[in-house]
Design an enzyme around this catalytic site. Structure first.
Site, PDB file in Angstrom:
ATOM      1  N   ASN A 186      -5.045   8.602 -11.052  1.00 27.86           N
ATOM      2  CA  ASN A 186      -4.641   8.847 -12.451  1.00 27.86           C
ATOM      3  C   ASN A 186      -5.742   9.485 -13.303  1.00 27.86           C
ATOM      4  O   ASN A 186      -5.455  10.293 -14.179  1.00 27.86           O
ATOM      5  CB  ASN A 186      -4.120   7.547 -13.089  1.00 27.86           C
ATOM      6  CG  ASN A 186      -5.172   6.484 -13.183  1.00 27.86           C
ATOM      7  OD1 ASN A 186      -6.028   6.362 -12.309  1.00 27.86           O
ATOM      8  ND2 ASN A 186      -5.127   5.715 -14.242  1.00 27.86           N
ATOM      9  N   CYS A 233      -4.224   2.893 -16.565  1.00 28.06           N
ATOM     10  CA  CYS A 233      -4.077   1.445 -16.339  1.00 28.06           C
ATOM     11  C   CYS A 233      -4.141   0.678 -17.651  1.00 28.06           C
ATOM     12  O   CYS A 233      -3.703  -0.458 -17.731  1.00 28.06           O
ATOM     13  CB  CYS A 233      -5.161   0.961 -15.380  1.00 28.06           C
ATOM     14  SG  CYS A 233      -6.820   1.434 -15.908  1.00 28.06           S
ATOM     15  N   GLY A 242      -7.285   0.586  -8.029  1.00 30.68           N
ATOM     16  CA  GLY A 242      -5.963   1.012  -7.572  1.00 30.68           C
ATOM     17  C   GLY A 242      -4.940  -0.065  -7.857  1.00 30.68           C
ATOM     18  O   GLY A 242      -5.138  -0.908  -8.738  1.00 30.68           O
ATOM     19  N   GLU A 276     -10.523  -3.476  -9.294  1.00 24.90           N
ATOM     20  CA  GLU A 276      -9.947  -3.126 -10.600  1.00 24.90           C
ATOM     21  C   GLU A 276      -8.508  -2.714 -10.340  1.00 24.90           C
ATOM     22  O   GLU A 276      -8.259  -1.656  -9.749  1.00 24.90           O
ATOM     23  CB  GLU A 276     -10.716  -1.966 -11.240  1.00 24.90           C
ATOM     24  CG  GLU A 276     -12.190  -2.243 -11.477  1.00 24.90           C
ATOM     25  CD  GLU A 276     -12.433  -3.371 -12.459  1.00 24.90           C
ATOM     26  OE1 GLU A 276     -11.569  -3.616 -13.316  1.00 24.90           O
ATOM     27  OE2 GLU A 276     -13.489  -4.023 -12.355  1.00 24.90           O
ATOM     28  N   GLU A 296     -16.674  -3.759 -14.155  1.00 25.69           N
ATOM     29  CA  GLU A 296     -17.465  -2.543 -14.043  1.00 25.69           C
ATOM     30  C   GLU A 296     -18.105  -2.284 -15.406  1.00 25.69           C
ATOM     31  O   GLU A 296     -17.888  -3.032 -16.346  1.00 25.69           O
ATOM     32  CB  GLU A 296     -16.569  -1.369 -13.648  1.00 25.69           C
ATOM     33  CG  GLU A 296     -15.909  -1.582 -12.289  1.00 25.69           C
ATOM     34  CD  GLU A 296     -15.167  -0.352 -11.787  1.00 25.69           C
ATOM     35  OE1 GLU A 296     -14.596   0.369 -12.611  1.00 25.69           O
ATOM     36  OE2 GLU A 296     -15.165  -0.145 -10.565  1.00 25.69           O
TER      37      GLU A 296
HETATM   38  P1  NDP Z   1      -3.305   2.760  -4.771  1.00 27.29           P
HETATM   39  O1  NDP Z   1      -3.633   1.318  -4.702  1.00 27.29           O
HETATM   40  O2  NDP Z   1      -2.126   3.259  -4.043  1.00 27.29           O
HETATM   41  O3  NDP Z   1      -4.530   3.633  -4.241  1.00 27.29           O
HETATM   42  C1  NDP Z   1      -5.837   3.537  -4.766  1.00 27.29           C
HETATM   43  C2  NDP Z   1      -6.809   4.083  -3.732  1.00 27.29           C
HETATM   44  O4  NDP Z   1      -6.814   3.222  -2.601  1.00 27.29           O
HETATM   45  C3  NDP Z   1      -6.427   5.460  -3.201  1.00 27.29           C
HETATM   46  O5  NDP Z   1      -7.608   6.175  -2.925  1.00 27.29           O
HETATM   47  C4  NDP Z   1      -5.686   5.106  -1.936  1.00 27.29           C
HETATM   48  O6  NDP Z   1      -5.651   6.148  -1.046  1.00 27.29           O
HETATM   49  C5  NDP Z   1      -6.520   3.951  -1.434  1.00 27.29           C
HETATM   50  N1  NDP Z   1      -5.857   3.060  -0.497  1.00 27.29           N
HETATM   51  C6  NDP Z   1      -4.531   2.888  -0.300  1.00 27.29           C
HETATM   52  N2  NDP Z   1      -4.330   1.957   0.669  1.00 27.29           N
HETATM   53  C7  NDP Z   1      -5.550   1.547   1.094  1.00 27.29           C
HETATM   54  C8  NDP Z   1      -6.006   0.606   2.062  1.00 27.29           C
HETATM   55  N3  NDP Z   1      -5.160  -0.092   2.805  1.00 27.29           N
HETATM   56  N4  NDP Z   1      -7.327   0.432   2.227  1.00 27.29           N
HETATM   57  C9  NDP Z   1      -8.204   1.133   1.473  1.00 27.29           C
HETATM   58  N5  NDP Z   1      -7.832   2.045   0.548  1.00 27.29           N
HETATM   59  C10 NDP Z   1      -6.529   2.245   0.343  1.00 27.29           C
HETATM   60  O7  NDP Z   1      -3.258   3.116  -6.315  1.00 27.29           O
HETATM   61  P2  NDP Z   1      -2.816   4.486  -6.963  1.00 27.29           P
HETATM   62  O8  NDP Z   1      -3.683   5.578  -6.441  1.00 27.29           O
HETATM   63  O9  NDP Z   1      -1.337   4.594  -6.866  1.00 27.29           O
HETATM   64  O10 NDP Z   1      -3.250   4.268  -8.494  1.00 27.29           O
HETATM   65  C11 NDP Z   1      -2.453   3.652  -9.430  1.00 27.29           C
HETATM   66  C12 NDP Z   1      -2.834   2.192  -9.592  1.00 27.29           C
HETATM   67  O11 NDP Z   1      -4.200   2.091  -9.935  1.00 27.29           O
HETATM   68  C13 NDP Z   1      -2.074   1.525 -10.708  1.00 27.29           C
HETATM   69  O12 NDP Z   1      -1.653   0.260 -10.278  1.00 27.29           O
HETATM   70  C14 NDP Z   1      -3.110   1.381 -11.810  1.00 27.29           C
HETATM   71  O13 NDP Z   1      -2.879   0.333 -12.703  1.00 27.29           O
HETATM   72  C15 NDP Z   1      -4.350   1.179 -11.021  1.00 27.29           C
HETATM   73  N6  NDP Z   1      -5.514   1.502 -11.825  1.00 27.29           N
HETATM   74  C16 NDP Z   1      -6.325   0.479 -12.242  1.00 27.29           C
HETATM   75  C17 NDP Z   1      -7.412   0.733 -13.066  1.00 27.29           C
HETATM   76  C18 NDP Z   1      -8.334  -0.363 -13.500  1.00 27.29           C
HETATM   77  O14 NDP Z   1      -9.423  -0.055 -13.951  1.00 27.29           O
HETATM   78  N7  NDP Z   1      -7.966  -1.632 -13.398  1.00 27.29           N
HETATM   79  C19 NDP Z   1      -7.711   2.103 -13.514  1.00 27.29           C
HETATM   80  C20 NDP Z   1      -6.803   3.089 -12.991  1.00 27.29           C
HETATM   81  C21 NDP Z   1      -5.750   2.789 -12.191  1.00 27.29           C
HETATM   82  P3  NDP Z   1      -4.403   7.203  -1.025  1.00 27.29           P
HETATM   83  O15 NDP Z   1      -3.919   7.405  -2.398  1.00 27.29           O
HETATM   84  O16 NDP Z   1      -5.050   8.384  -0.481  1.00 27.29           O
HETATM   85  O17 NDP Z   1      -3.393   6.555  -0.149  1.00 27.29           O
END
Ligand code: NDP
Length: 480
Positions: free
Chosen positions: A150, A282, A226, A248, A461
């Site tokens: 995002n 987020c 994520g 996070e 963080e």
């Molecule tokens: P995901 O959890 O799908 O992915 C986050 C990252 O983790 C990506 O690089 C993804 O790779 C990777 N990933 C996926 N599966 C695995 C695994 N099994 N092991 C290790 N890494 C993995 O999140 P999104 O990318 O869809 O992002 C949106 C989410 O992030 C929302 O829920 C949002 O709220 C949250 N978010 C939280 C923030 C915070 O500060 N708390 C800030 C911004 C977002 P790939 O995409 O390549 O599969």
């Protein structure tokens, strides 16, 4: 077609397998490049490179590390237009937002931690006439930084900068959905003089490379941003490995609007909080609670303001609302709008996919959507939608507002709009969230702790929290 490469041991290279994934521009739905589909073999190379670089980087003075990071921040600034355009194409976000927020703050993150690390100090504890304790804070070693789509470069640098600044070597994985700016960033690392192997960027899916990274025994800490379910999966798969972990995760943030707020300013900012980056931050406030005495007035003003959001091609300067990041994500968002209807929700504005003309005819655009008439405990109000969808609900008292805000498994951010100081203090203290904004939203001071409670994560963080996370404290006790 733009071909992205991994950055391992200071060089841009293809994945060992030769396998690539497609990279799609969300505003057009067109494939415009390829991404390495990295796997264990690429990870082994990255770990070897990091291991070889580890000793020298940890023993490089804080001033020199800081200088290299400053070079990197300067290079981001110098290339801000190219990076902002790349982010807008890759993610679908408006180019003006990419320039003013994503790219500007990527440089700011790096500059901030370049400076902060030179001011970082550790504690000492004197035991009167018996002994003195002092705490050494050494880098952890090889750490993993995994970031979402995002705020691609922004969140990527938010992790990498503190990790590098205090002397760790890093293996980083951006989201496979938005890899372009981290690829351009790796080229800037070479230009900035970052020694080879200190930072290694491997592209690919969470399933292939992400899951291999988190369980690699030589990777001692994981900084992950994520979704909550991915965070839970990582925590489970590494249980028993005792890695340092910062998670996070998701949010479903409440916005509390009181009758004594500054009305016009509040309407403007609550709209921004709900719909900035197409609601894909987020921290976005997607559950909006309004004091009943101003509910109808606020509702009308809010809908009127939402109607002024300029939807368009992300590459046009005046666009305020671009495309969602992928077709899959758009379908998820649209499915929640359908769910809201079945739960009794009334769509006040929006609710549909937008069919654009011209270049963006096949893009993933969804109208800013406002829904009312829903119960606080329905799925629409409980689950993270992460798109341009918010709900509005009335409340009658401070106690009720607090109960509604806290009635959710997430606890990342919140915002409270009131001129009553006592109320603001009281709610700030009792709201279950890691971040509380009073009469503002997304006002960020990089020194402050950033993160959530409940299902929004573990750890913090930002500022000293990040420097502490990326160092291992060791207490030394010397008897007088
Ligand atoms: P995901 O959890 O799908 O992915 C986050 C990252 O983790 C990506 O690089 C993804 O790779 C990777 N990933 C996926 N599966 C695995 C695994 N099994 N092991 C290790 N890494 C993995 O999140 P999104 O990318 O869809 O992002 C949106 C989410 O992030 C929302 O829920 C949002 O709220 C949250 N978010 C939280 C923030 C915070 O500060 N708390 C800030 C911004 C977002 P790939 O995409 O390549 O599969």
């Amino acid at each position: 077609m733009k071909k992205i490469q991994n950055y391992i041991n200071g060089e841009m290279i293809d994945p060992v397998s030769g396998n690539h994934l497609e990279n799609t521009e969300p505003a057009t739905g067109q494939v415009y490049g390829s991404i390495p589909d990295s796997d264990d073999k690429d990870l082994i190379m990255a770990v070897n490179a990091a291991e070889n670089a580890q000793y020298d980087w940890a023993n490089t003075s804080a001033e020199i590390r800081s200088k290299i990071l400053e070079n990197l921040a300067d290079l981001i600034d110098a290339n801000a237009d190219e990076l902002a355009r790349a982010e807008a194409i890759d993610n679908g976000k408006p180019i003006s937002l990419a320039k003013q927020v994503d790219i500007y703050r990527s440089a700011a993150n790096i500059r901030f931690f370049a400076h902060a690390s030179t001011q970082f100090s550790s504690e000492s504890h004197s035991m009167e006439n018996t002994a003195i304790n002092f705490t050494l804070r050494d880098p952890i070693g090889i750490v993993a930084c995994i970031s979402p789509w995002n705020l691609p470069l922004y969140l990527f640098t938010w992790k990498i900068a503190p990790a590098l600044a205090v002397g760790n070597v890093v293996i980083a994985k951006p989201s496979e959905v938005t890899p372009m700016t981290s690829y351009l960033f790796s080229k800037l690392c070479i230009q900035a003089g970052l020694p080879k192997g200190v930072l290694n960027i491997v592209h690919g899916t969470g399933q292939n490379i992400g899951s291999a990274m988190v369980v690699h025994p030589k990777i001692k800490a994981i900084s992950f941003t994520g979704g909550t379910s991915t965070g839970a999966h990582i925590a489970k798969s590494t249980a028993g490995m005792f890695k340092k972990m910062s998670l996070e995760l998701g949010g479903k943030n409440p916005t509390l609007v009181f009758a004594d707020c500054d009305f016009e300013e509040t309407v403007t900012e609550v709209v921004r909080a709900a719909f900035a980056n197409q609601g894909q931050i987020c921290l976005c406030g997607s559950r909006i609670y309004i004091e009943r005495s101003i509910y109808e007035k606020f509702k009308q003003a809010f809908i009127k303001k939402v109607a002024t959001i300029k939807i368009g091609d992300p590459l046009e300067q005046e666009t305020q609302h671009g495309a969602l990041v992928s077709e899959q994500h758009m379908q998820k968002v649209l499915s929640y709008i359908e769910l809201a209807k079945t739960e009794g929700g009334k769509i006040l504005t929006g609710g549909n996919q937008i069919k654009m003309n011209g270049r963006c005819a096949n893009g993933y655009f969804v109208e800013p959507t406002v829904i009312e008439n829903l119960d606080n405990f329905c799925r629409t109000n409980q689950e993270e939608i992460f798109g341009p969808v918010c709900t509005i609900m009335p409340f009658d008292s401070d106690e009720e507002a607090l109960a509604l805000a806290n009635g959710n498994e997430y606890g990342l951010a919140s915002s409270i709009w009131t001129n009553d100081l006592k109320r603001a203090h009281n709610l700030a203290k009792n709201i279950e969230a890691g971040i509380v904004w009073i009469n503002c939203w997304l006002l960020r001071d990089l020194r402050t702790p950033f993160g959530g409670v409940k299902s929004s994560g573990v750890g913090r963080e930002g500022g000293l929290e990040a420097l502490r996370f990326f160092t291992e404290p060791k207490n030394v006790c010397i008897k007088y």
